[in-house]
Design a protein around this motif. Structure first.
Motif, PDB file in Angstrom:
ATOM      1  N   SER A 166       0.691  -1.307  -0.029  1.00 59.56           N
ATOM      2  CA  SER A 166      -0.014   0.093  -0.016  1.00 59.56           C
ATOM      3  C   SER A 166       0.912   1.114  -0.082  1.00 59.56           C
ATOM      4  O   SER A 166       1.804   1.312   0.945  1.00 59.56           O
ATOM      5  N   ILE A 167       0.696   2.002  -0.954  1.00 55.38           N
ATOM      6  CA  ILE A 167       1.494   3.259  -1.051  1.00 55.38           C
ATOM      7  C   ILE A 167       1.492   4.234  -0.073  1.00 55.38           C
ATOM      8  O   ILE A 167       2.139   5.257   0.361  1.00 55.38           O
ATOM      9  N   ARG A 168       0.158   4.214   0.831  1.00 57.08           N
ATOM     10  CA  ARG A 168      -0.212   5.048   1.631  1.00 57.08           C
ATOM     11  C   ARG A 168       0.532   5.090   2.733  1.00 57.08           C
ATOM     12  O   ARG A 168       1.080   5.994   3.409  1.00 57.08           O
ATOM     13  N   ASP A 169       0.912   3.881   3.175  1.00 56.47           N
ATOM     14  CA  ASP A 169       1.769   3.463   4.365  1.00 56.47           C
ATOM     15  C   ASP A 169       2.676   2.463   4.250  1.00 56.47           C
ATOM     16  O   ASP A 169       3.328   2.148   5.193  1.00 56.47           O
ATOM     17  N   GLU A 170       2.881   2.120   3.045  1.00 52.30           N
ATOM     18  CA  GLU A 170       4.107   1.229   2.808  1.00 52.30           C
ATOM     19  C   GLU A 170       3.897  -0.340   3.528  1.00 52.30           C
ATOM     20  O   GLU A 170       4.806  -0.800   3.922  1.00 52.30           O
ATOM     21  N   LYS A 171       2.658  -0.634   3.497  1.00 50.35           N
ATOM     22  CA  LYS A 171       2.518  -1.776   4.261  1.00 50.35           C
ATOM     23  C   LYS A 171       2.145  -2.877   3.144  1.00 50.35           C
ATOM     24  O   LYS A 171       1.683  -2.621   2.263  1.00 50.35           O
ATOM     25  N   LEU A 172       2.315  -4.185   3.651  1.00 52.14           N
ATOM     26  CA  LEU A 172       2.220  -5.309   2.733  1.00 52.14           C
ATOM     27  C   LEU A 172       0.796  -5.408   2.338  1.00 52.14           C
ATOM     28  O   LEU A 172       0.042  -5.697   3.384  1.00 52.14           O
ATOM     29  N   ILE A 196       0.730  11.963 -18.623  1.00 50.17           N
ATOM     30  CA  ILE A 196      -0.363  11.082 -18.836  1.00 50.17           C
ATOM     31  C   ILE A 196      -0.727  10.580 -17.353  1.00 50.17           C
ATOM     32  O   ILE A 196      -1.880  10.033 -17.262  1.00 50.17           O
ATOM     33  N   LEU A 197       0.226  10.142 -16.887  1.00 45.18           N
ATOM     34  CA  LEU A 197       0.079   9.284 -15.384  1.00 45.18           C
ATOM     35  C   LEU A 197      -0.884   9.796 -14.705  1.00 45.18           C
ATOM     36  O   LEU A 197      -1.700   9.229 -14.059  1.00 45.18           O
ATOM     37  N   ARG A 198      -0.779  11.400 -14.314  1.00 50.10           N
ATOM     38  CA  ARG A 198      -1.926  11.988 -13.520  1.00 50.10           C
ATOM     39  C   ARG A 198      -3.040  11.562 -14.059  1.00 50.10           C
ATOM     40  O   ARG A 198      -4.366  11.449 -13.133  1.00 50.10           O
ATOM     41  N   PHE A 199      -3.531  11.886 -15.402  1.00 51.93           N
ATOM     42  CA  PHE A 199      -4.670  11.596 -15.998  1.00 51.93           C
ATOM     43  C   PHE A 199      -5.051  10.369 -15.759  1.00 51.93           C
ATOM     44  O   PHE A 199      -6.526   9.914 -15.567  1.00 51.93           O
ATOM     45  N   ILE A 200      -4.490   9.296 -16.095  1.00 52.21           N
ATOM     46  CA  ILE A 200      -4.720   7.866 -15.656  1.00 52.21           C
ATOM     47  C   ILE A 200      -5.398   7.545 -14.229  1.00 52.21           C
ATOM     48  O   ILE A 200      -6.267   7.081 -14.346  1.00 52.21           O
ATOM     49  N   ILE A 201      -4.551   8.315 -13.477  1.00 48.89           N
ATOM     50  CA  ILE A 201      -5.068   7.962 -12.171  1.00 48.89           C
ATOM     51  C   ILE A 201      -6.471   8.630 -11.621  1.00 48.89           C
ATOM     52  O   ILE A 201      -7.375   7.942 -11.224  1.00 48.89           O
ATOM     53  N   SER A 234      -9.020   0.633  -8.574  1.00 48.80           N
ATOM     54  CA  SER A 234      -7.653   0.975  -7.981  1.00 48.80           C
ATOM     55  C   SER A 234      -6.540   0.920  -8.943  1.00 48.80           C
ATOM     56  O   SER A 234      -6.827   0.178  -9.947  1.00 48.80           O
ATOM     57  N   VAL A 235      -5.302   1.384  -8.406  1.00 45.60           N
ATOM     58  CA  VAL A 235      -4.293   1.466  -9.556  1.00 45.60           C
ATOM     59  C   VAL A 235      -2.875   0.860  -8.869  1.00 45.60           C
ATOM     60  O   VAL A 235      -2.641   1.124  -7.720  1.00 45.60           O
ATOM     61  N   VAL A 236      -2.232  -0.071  -9.308  1.00 45.85           N
ATOM     62  CA  VAL A 236      -1.294  -0.729  -8.815  1.00 45.85           C
ATOM     63  C   VAL A 236      -0.168  -0.293  -9.970  1.00 45.85           C
ATOM     64  O   VAL A 236      -0.149  -0.474 -11.218  1.00 45.85           O
ATOM     65  N   LEU A 256       8.389   6.433  -5.925  1.00 44.66           N
ATOM     66  CA  LEU A 256       7.507   6.014  -4.908  1.00 44.66           C
ATOM     67  C   LEU A 256       6.674   7.395  -4.634  1.00 44.66           C
ATOM     68  O   LEU A 256       5.773   7.510  -4.488  1.00 44.66           O
ATOM     69  N   GLU A 257       7.680   8.486  -4.264  1.00 41.31           N
ATOM     70  CA  GLU A 257       7.092   9.914  -3.907  1.00 41.31           C
ATOM     71  C   GLU A 257       6.090  10.267  -5.184  1.00 41.31           C
ATOM     72  O   GLU A 257       4.984  10.992  -4.584  1.00 41.31           O
ATOM     73  N   ARG A 258       6.669  10.201  -6.241  1.00 42.32           N
ATOM     74  CA  ARG A 258       5.892  10.783  -7.395  1.00 42.32           C
ATOM     75  C   ARG A 258       4.418  10.147  -7.503  1.00 42.32           C
ATOM     76  O   ARG A 258       3.416  10.636  -7.552  1.00 42.32           O
ATOM     77  N   LEU A 259       4.472   8.803  -7.186  1.00 42.93           N
ATOM     78  CA  LEU A 259       3.270   8.084  -7.241  1.00 42.93           C
ATOM     79  C   LEU A 259       2.424   8.378  -6.174  1.00 42.93           C
ATOM     80  O   LEU A 259       1.264   8.299  -6.262  1.00 42.93           O
ATOM     81  N   ARG A 260       3.153   8.891  -4.913  1.00 39.07           N
ATOM     82  CA  ARG A 260       2.273   8.907  -3.702  1.00 39.07           C
ATOM     83  C   ARG A 260       1.620  10.169  -3.954  1.00 39.07           C
ATOM     84  O   ARG A 260       0.297  10.464  -3.555  1.00 39.07           O
ATOM     85  N   GLU A 261       2.265  11.197  -4.420  1.00 33.57           N
ATOM     86  CA  GLU A 261       1.892  12.615  -4.927  1.00 33.57           C
ATOM     87  C   GLU A 261       0.454  12.668  -5.681  1.00 33.57           C
ATOM     88  O   GLU A 261      -0.311  13.361  -5.412  1.00 33.57           O
ATOM     89  N   ILE A 262       0.499  11.724  -6.684  1.00 29.99           N
ATOM     90  CA  ILE A 262      -0.552  11.901  -7.617  1.00 29.99           C
ATOM     91  C   ILE A 262      -2.009  10.779  -7.223  1.00 29.99           C
ATOM     92  O   ILE A 262      -2.718  10.513  -8.072  1.00 29.99           O
ATOM     93  N   GLY A 263      -1.489  10.273  -6.153  1.00 30.30           N
ATOM     94  CA  GLY A 263      -2.783   9.436  -5.616  1.00 30.30           C
ATOM     95  C   GLY A 263      -2.684   7.860  -6.058  1.00 30.30           C
ATOM     96  O   GLY A 263      -3.759   7.118  -5.954  1.00 30.30           O
ATOM     97  N   CYS A 264      -1.686   7.098  -6.461  1.00 26.48           N
ATOM     98  CA  CYS A 264      -1.460   5.652  -6.657  1.00 26.48           C
ATOM     99  C   CYS A 264      -1.875   5.044  -5.505  1.00 26.48           C
ATOM    100  O   CYS A 264      -1.457   5.381  -4.219  1.00 26.48           O
ATOM    101  N   ASP A 265      -2.412   3.853  -5.509  1.00 27.58           N
ATOM    102  CA  ASP A 265      -2.913   2.970  -4.352  1.00 27.58           C
ATOM    103  C   ASP A 265      -1.931   1.982  -3.960  1.00 27.58           C
ATOM    104  O   ASP A 265      -1.621   1.934  -2.747  1.00 27.58           O
TER     105      ASP A 265
END
Length: 874
Positions: free
Chosen positions: A337-343, A507-512, A521-523, A533-542
């Protein structure tokens, strides 16, 4: 009886019978012919040639034969014959000429104009019927032959007739050199989707015209299927990219399609004994080898492609046995999980460890298995292994995670795929949502109606469906609006490219955002850096997976990870259904005083889960039970039990518990404190003591142990080669200390892989890396656990073997390894060898001096004969 239809303005005729057109100015003769023919055929009539042309214009496709009088007003028979033979629409309709003249010159003239037969008046019914039937049968047989010979759309030879023609040409002209040239359009389906099927057909016809112009009388051409064309052509020049690029430009201009990209393959016929089909396969293999390569227009079949073909055949020959013998296994790559980096789950990946070839690259065998259909068996093996692991872990009480498995295109179009997957999870007592189904994006473009139905049925059963490799194809945005899916899984290359762009763009932000709108959900896979990782976290990846967190690992290693985590349901997180957080750590309080245990429980409540033991036996049982989850042990040295300090002694013996902090407690006593610290206790606290003191000392001990564990892990990673898993140069230097002590010396070997650059240039760096990995595996197979094996750098390896009897034994072992590599590791590449030098170690010499001596021996061996080995001597 078939009706007689007189052609008058505005009349229409329909019949399922074969139709004959009578062109005759004499009404009585027309009536006689109609009377003769009408029992067998439908009859159309015309009084002259001009009227007959009108009939042909309206009913041409329905007319099987024409009976034509030569002498007629307005337009006679000769003029009519010339008119229809000049029109390709009517030219194939056979004509029987009728006339009262028995002049041989009239008959010859009619036949020369294209008539199929000649009948003199007066009419004889049996002769007329017999000749009409014969001519119609001949025409139908010819049409069937043409259907066999020619492609309906382009008019080129069919595949089967092309094979026959090429065989005859090669047999008749043995002195002439020929080439098989083929072409294939990249993403031809995209052209049909964007421009429409008629535009695609026009493009195919322009390609056929181009082949006909270029080949002329110097060969033959064929359309095999869809957008695949091939020709046999006399060899007259050397081929260049510019030649084929100009052809592409011309075809795009002629067809008004500006983005058609053709790939060309050439097979120069040097062996006429192989089947024509195989010649064409080799040409198409060459074309396929450059698909997706920008600026590369053609490729010729050569030894490299031949080796690849042989390699593919070798894999095909052993794949069934490999599955039966258990050579395939699954590796699991964690998802977080990108929110808290848990399995949050895992993806099952298949690996193939061949007993002779070593670990095989999935990039090599998976595409082949998809082509030959074996992928369906392999996928089912992965599904069953993944379910078996989940069942085993559930039985052991581990967190109930989910595993994603691949479902290939071949799987989707099985009639029983839904029933098969349902029975698989049922067999292992699992709910369907535990097995996530990853369907690659490319599968969504083939027969989408069936795919939508199948995926919908699977979701109705409770399976979670993921669109894999999103962003790698061209129809994703269209398909995700129709497909019943739960998760988008972004393509690795897409992630690596897009995460480098500015936060507000890309395009990544548009896809999210699109996924959010569609409640998907997006993996993101392939996450390798903190920046990504931080870029994906900022734009809301799951969710994310990739080497930044963990590499894929065997099920046993993944199980060890599960031992350190626990399940916490968070249904709102999406179809992954939850995340895992670090397992609740256990603090074991082993003390004979119940009141003391109660005080400790209150002190550490909320920090750890507390386990209690009142004697040594119970303490040892708990230590075994909670292996991997113990945060620390608060141990009373006066705990009842056999002998002195039984728990400390047991922990001192068991290496697996050395990293568990031990806080020893006892009445204040210096000798007892010293003994406890000598036996491995991390802290000693004399009783009585305050709980705050115990808390602070315990926290310090846990932090210290954690720091030491991280340091050990980092040190281990710093000493390991990333590609082979062997020691790297730093690890080698640390491992060789004290080697030359003892009665028997050690031998140091330096191996060098010959011509690795050539392998990289010819077959690509992936193949070169595969050779390096396989050589590393070979070295491990030919050495003992006590020996030292390292990748020294690039294509050089160092092996240190202990207890070597002498020079002869050292050289014999070296030769055995070189021979094994030459014969077994890369057998399909007959020129691949390794060269080696060996030196017996001396206590007075440093490891650098020993490697230098081995290098001198290696250099001498290379200058002598590559693929051999030499012993260093002064």
């Amino acid at each position: 009886m078939a009706s007689v239809v007189k052609m008058e303005k505005g009349t229409k005729w329909r019949t399922v019978q074969k139709c004959v057109l009578i062109v005759e100015d004499n009404a009585i003769n027309r009536a006689m012919l109609t009377e003769i023919l009408s029992p067998e055929y439908a009859v159309l009539e015309a009084e002259n040639g001009r009227e007959a042309l009108s009939v042909l214009k309206e009913h041409g496709g329905e007319i099987s034969l024409i009976l034509l009088d030569i002498c007629m007003p307005i337009m006679d028979g000769y003029a009519f014959l010339a008119a229809i033979k000049a029109n390709p629409v009517y030219a194939a309709v056979p004509v029987i000429v009728t006339t009262q003249s028995d002049n041989e010159s009239d008959e010859v003239s009619a036949l020369a104009q294209g008539a199929a037969d000649f009948v003199a008046k007066p009419y004889k019914p049996q002769v007329i019927l017999h000749r009409v039937a014969n001519i119609i049968n001949l025409r139908e047989n010819a049409a069937m032959v043409n259907q066999f010979r020619y492609d309906r759309l382009t008019g080129l030879y069919s595949k089967e007739f092309f094979y026959r023609q090429v065989k005859e040409i090669l047999a008749g002209r043995p002195e002439q050199d020929y080439d098989i040239i083929c072409s294939d359009i990249e993403n031809f389906k995209l052209i049909n989707d964007v421009f429409g099927v008629p535009a695609g057909d026009r493009l195919l016809c322009e390609i056929a015209k181009m082949y006909t112009r270029k080949v002329g009388e110097r060969g033959v051409c064929s359309r095999f299927q869809a957008d695949q064309f091939v020709c046999l052509l006399e060899h007259q020049w050397e081929y260049t990219d510019e030649m084929f690029q100009q052809v592409d430009i011309q075809i795009n201009n002629d067809s008004n399609i500006k983005n058609a990209v053709m790939k060309w393959g050439i097979y120069s016929i040097d062996d006429r004994t192989i089947p024509i089909e195989q010649m064409c396969d080799r040409a198409f293999l060459a074309a396929t080898s450059i698909k997706g390569q920008y600026g590369k227009h053609f490729a010729a079949y050569d030894d490299n492609l031949r080796r690849g073909l042989l390699r593919r055949q070798a894999i095909t020959d052993v794949m069934e046995d490999a599955l039966a013998e258990g050579q395939f296994e699954i590796y699991l790559q964690p998802k977080y999980s990108i929110r808290d980096e848990k399995l949050a789950g895992a993806e099952a990946l298949v690996r193939w460890n061949h007993p002779e070839w070593g670990m095989q690259s999935p990039a090599e065998f998976i595409p082949l298995f998809e082509q030959n259909g074996f992928i369906t068996k392999l996928d089912q093996f992965v599904w069953n292994r993944a379910c078996a692991c989940l069942r085993e872990w559930d039985d052991k009480g581990y967190p109930p995670i989910s595993i994603s498995v691949n479902v290939s295109r071949a799987d989707i179009y099985q009639a029983d795929i839904t029933d098969l997957l349902a029975k698989t999870v049922k067999r292992y007592g699992l709910s369907p949502e535990r097995l996530h189904l990853e369907i690659t994006e490319s599968a969504y473009t083939e027969n989408p109606e069936q795919l939508i139905q199948t995926v919908g049925d699977l979701r109705d059963l409770g399976f979670v469906v993921e669109m894999d490799d999103f962003g790698s194809g061209y129809s994703s945005l269209n398909m995700i609006s129709k497909m019943p899916i739960d998760v988008l899984k972004l393509d690795m290359k897409f992630i690596q490219n897009e995460t480098a762009k500015r936060l507000k763009g890309g395009i990544l932000r548009f896809i999210i955002d699109l996924a959010r709108w569609m409640k998907l959900s997006v993996v993101a896979e392939g996450v390798e850096t903190r920046e990504q990782l931080e870029r994906l976290r900022e734009i809301g990846c799951d969710y994310v997976q990739g080497y930044y967190f963990a590499r894929p690992s065997p099920c046993g290693e993944f199980e060890q990870m599960l031992q350190r985590w626990q399940w916490r349901p968070e249904r709102e997180a999406g179809p992954l259904d939850g995340v895992c957080e670090p397992a609740e750590q256990i603090l074991l309080v082993a003390d004979e005083d119940p009141a003391y245990r109660t005080q400790v429980r209150r002190t550490f409540d909320g920090r750890y889960r507390i386990a209690e033991a009142a004697d040594s036996d119970a303490a040892l049982e708990d230590i075994e039970r909670y292996e991997g989850r113990l945060a620390a042990v608060i141990l009373s040295l006066t705990l009842p039990g056999p002998g002195d300090f039984p728990v400390l002694k047991a922990l001192q013996r068991e290496k697996k518990f050395w990293d568990v902090p031990i806080i020893a407690t006892a009445p204040a006593d210096d000798p007892m404190e010293e003994t406890a610290l000598e036996m491995g206790a991390d802290e000693f606290i004399g009783k009585p003591h305050s709980q705050k003191k115990l808390l602070l000392r315990t926290i310090r001990a846990v932090k210290s142990a954690s720091s030491q564990a991280r340091e050990h892990l980092l040190r281990q990673e710093a000493h390991q080669d990333y590609l082979t898993g062997l020691l790297n140069r730093r690890g080698l230097l640390d491992a060789v200390q004290g080697l030359c002590e003892g009665d028997m010396p050690a031998a140091l070997y330096l191996f060098d892989l010959d011509d690795l650059k050539r392998i990289n240039d010819m077959l690509g760096h992936m193949e070169g890396d595969r050779m390096i990995r396989q050589f590393g595996a070979l070295l491990r197979a030919h050495t003992r656990a006590s020996d030292i094996v390292a990748r020294f750098g690039g294509d050089e390896f160092v092996v240190v073997m202990r207890q070597m009897r002498g020079e002869e034994s050292a050289l014999e072992k070296e030769e055995k390894i070189c021979r094994a590599f030459r014969e077994a590791v890369f057998a399909e590449h007959t020129t691949v060898t390794c060269t080696a030098g060996v030196v017996l170690c001396e206590a007075s010499k440093s490891v650098y001096e020993m490697i230098g001596r081995a290098d001198q021996a290696l250099y001498r061996a290379k200058n002598s004969v590559k693929g051999t080995c030499q012993l260093w001597k002064e």
